[in-house]
Design a protein around this motif. Structure first.
Motif, mmCIF file in Angstrom:
data_model
loop_
_atom_site.group_PDB
_atom_site.id
_atom_site.type_symbol
_atom_site.label_atom_id
_atom_site.label_comp_id
_atom_site.label_asym_id
_atom_site.label_seq_id
_atom_site.Cartn_x
_atom_site.Cartn_y
_atom_site.Cartn_z
ATOM 1 N N ASP A 249 0.855 -1.189 0.000
ATOM 2 C CA ASP A 249 0.000 0.000 0.000
ATOM 3 C C ASP A 249 0.886 1.232 0.000
ATOM 4 N N GLY A 250 0.573 2.167 -0.888
ATOM 5 C CA GLY A 250 1.314 3.431 -0.952
ATOM 6 C C GLY A 250 0.364 4.599 -0.819
ATOM 7 N N ALA A 251 0.930 5.789 -0.653
ATOM 8 C CA ALA A 251 0.102 6.985 -0.454
ATOM 9 C C ALA A 251 -0.756 7.284 -1.686
ATOM 10 N N GLU A 252 -0.333 6.781 -2.862
ATOM 11 C CA GLU A 252 -1.080 7.100 -4.088
ATOM 12 C C GLU A 252 -1.571 5.874 -4.834
ATOM 13 N N GLY A 253 -1.634 4.720 -4.156
ATOM 14 C CA GLY A 253 -2.147 3.541 -4.849
ATOM 15 C C GLY A 253 -1.673 2.256 -4.199
ATOM 16 N N THR A 254 -1.913 1.151 -4.897
ATOM 17 C CA THR A 254 -1.543 -0.155 -4.346
ATOM 18 C C THR A 254 -0.921 -1.028 -5.429
ATOM 19 N N LEU A 255 -0.037 -1.930 -4.965
ATOM 20 C CA LEU A 255 0.543 -2.964 -5.830
ATOM 21 C C LEU A 255 0.132 -4.312 -5.264
ATOM 22 N N GLN A 264 -0.779 -6.404 -10.261
ATOM 23 C CA GLN A 264 -1.844 -5.406 -10.420
ATOM 24 C C GLN A 264 -1.377 -4.071 -9.826
ATOM 25 N N ILE A 265 -1.487 -3.030 -10.655
ATOM 26 C CA ILE A 265 -1.135 -1.673 -10.199
ATOM 27 C C ILE A 265 -2.410 -0.855 -10.189
ATOM 28 N N HIS A 266 -2.730 -0.309 -9.037
ATOM 29 C CA HIS A 266 -3.919 0.555 -8.956
ATOM 30 C C HIS A 266 -3.474 1.923 -8.454
ATOM 31 N N ASN A 267 -3.799 2.966 -9.228
ATOM 32 C CA ASN A 267 -3.501 4.344 -8.807
ATOM 33 C C ASN A 267 -4.487 5.290 -9.480
ATOM 34 N N GLN A 268 -4.205 6.564 -9.410
ATOM 35 C CA GLN A 268 -5.159 7.543 -9.948
ATOM 36 C C GLN A 268 -5.420 7.361 -11.435
ATOM 37 N N SER A 269 -4.471 6.728 -12.141
ATOM 38 C CA SER A 269 -4.647 6.516 -13.593
ATOM 39 C C SER A 269 -5.553 5.324 -13.882
ATOM 40 N N GLY A 270 -5.888 4.539 -12.856
ATOM 41 C CA GLY A 270 -6.759 3.377 -13.067
ATOM 42 C C GLY A 270 -6.093 2.104 -12.567
ATOM 43 N N THR A 271 -6.548 0.983 -13.101
ATOM 44 C CA THR A 271 -6.027 -0.312 -12.664
ATOM 45 C C THR A 271 -5.463 -1.051 -13.873
ATOM 46 N N THR A 272 -4.199 -1.474 -13.756
ATOM 47 C CA THR A 272 -3.623 -2.269 -14.854
ATOM 48 C C THR A 272 -3.015 -3.534 -14.265
ATOM 49 N N THR A 273 -3.021 -4.593 -15.086
ATOM 50 C CA THR A 273 -2.410 -5.844 -14.632
ATOM 51 C C THR A 273 -1.332 -6.242 -15.623
#
Ligand code: NAD
Ligand code: 89V
Length: 344
Positions: A249-255, A264-273
């Motif tokens: 968990d990070g301040a701007e999203g999750t891995l 899976q990368i989730h952040n303000q730009s959306g979710t990509t795998t």
């Protein structure tokens, strides 16, 4: 060392050494010119399989007769100190399988011996060289989730490791020393060195001597909290062995490193795998291909370091910090989960 073919010798031709030998054969600019094993049958089988004719039953004789740049020690832990110090005194570089030593004090003495002799030393701590872990490291470095503040590095399985490595069933220390050491090293490599930790262990399988479940809670020096959890007693519908699963968990999203080598990368730009499936090397086999790929990667790193005079990522010096976590975890578990401070 810049251009010449590096000459290595492998000590210990057992279960895991076969992966080392395959990787050495595939690597450019390096050759394994001699093998050593106290077991004549294993020595002979490996010599024939890899076309190596200089075979020795004892390492001192091999070091006296062969002109070497390095030895690759792939024996189990109790023989490591004698072999590492013997190689250092012979003036050759040393790769030593994990666990580097049976105790932290012994590990310090071994690393100091190599430093005094001026020989490079790398612990064969390969898990951080796995394709999905390398992808996670890049994502963190690129700050795709901002500043990380929490992580979980998890290895849970009921895979029968005992048939390939029978000593795992009889050693008094099992999962932290054998597997947790890798998972703690991944946590260090992702989140930095640890300031303090606490741990619990238990044995679920009554047929083994050591602990087969461990949970370790760490505070890293930079303030990140991590949980390292390992189990060989976890019966899942689909056993992920030997995958390490990771949540950050990070301040701007999750891995999330998910089963099937999906990041899976989730952040303000959306979710990509991202597909982080490791390559299936010609000699590799499922489900071990991820580990086998990491063996190739770490040995390639050793060749590069030796040529360029760089300290390997998992040098003896570096690995002392991982071993300190192993010791602290056992200490904490034996003292009702006491918090143990880690010396810098
Ligand atoms: P193994 O018992 O199958 O093989 C060890 C070999 O070393 C044996 O053939 C034995 O005869 C030989 N040997 C022992 N002492 C010797 C000495 N003094 N001189 C010459 N030969 C000697 O063990 P293994 O399962 O291959 O494990 C070896 C090491 O690799 C262990 O430390 C283990 O933890 C590690 N390992 C690492 C990984 C990984 O992913 N990094 C995976 C499996 C095993
Ligand atoms: O690293 C090891 O020694 C192995 C395995 C990768 C299976 O945990 O026991």
């Amino acid at each position: 060392m810049a251009d010449k073919i590096l000459r290595g010798a492998l000590i210990g031709c057992g279960f895991f050494a076969q992966n080392h030998l395959h990787a050495w054969r595939d690597l450019e600019g390096v050759e394994i010119v001699a093998l050593c094993d106290a077991d004549a049958e294993r020595l002979d089988l490996s010599g024939k399989a890899f076309g190596i004719s200089h075979l020795y039953s004892d390492a001192a004789t091999m070091l006296a007769y062969e002109r070497l740049d390095f030895v690759d020690i792939a024996t189990t832990v109790n023989s490591h100190r004698v072999l590492v110090e013997m190689a250092a005194q012979a003036g050759v570089g040393v790769i030593c399988q994990k666990p580097f030593a049976a105790s932290l004090a012994e590990a310090h003495a071994m690393a100091a011996c190599c430093a005094r002799a001026g020989v490079p030393l790398m612990v064969h701590e390969n898990f951080r060289w796995q394709t999905p872990i390398l992808a996670l490291r890049s994502a963190l470095e690129e700050r795709v989730i901002g500043q990380a503040f929490w992580g979980r590095v998890s290895f849970r399985s009921a895979y029968d490791v005992y048939s390939g490595q029978p000593y795992l069933a009889t050693d008094e220390r099992f999962i932290i020393q054998d597997l947790g050491i890798h998972i703690l090293d991944i946590a260090r490599c992702l989140f930095g060195d640890v300031a303090q930790l606490s741990a619990t262990t238990r044995r679920v399988n009554p047929k083994i001597a050591g602990e087969d479940v461990a949970t370790i809670l760490s505070t890293h020096r930079n303030g990140i909290t991590s949980v390292v959890d390992c189990s060989y007693a976890t019966q899942l519908a689909q056993d992920p062995f030997p995958q390490t699963l990771v949540e950050i968990d990070g301040a701007e999203g999750t891995l999330r490193l998910l089963p099937g080598y999906r990041l899976q990368i989730h952040n303000q730009s959306g979710t990509t795998t991202i597909d982080c499936q490791p390559p299936l090397l010609p000699w590799a086999e499922y489900p071990w291909h991820n580990i086998q790929g990491s063996v190739f990667n770490i040995q390639q790193h050793w060749v590069e370091c030796l040529r360029q005079g760089h300290e390997p990522a998992t040098s003896g010096r570096d690995n002392l910090q991982t071993l300190a976590l192993v010791e602290a975890a056992y200490q904490s578990a034996s003292r009702q989960q006491a918090t143990i401070a880690i010396a810098p």
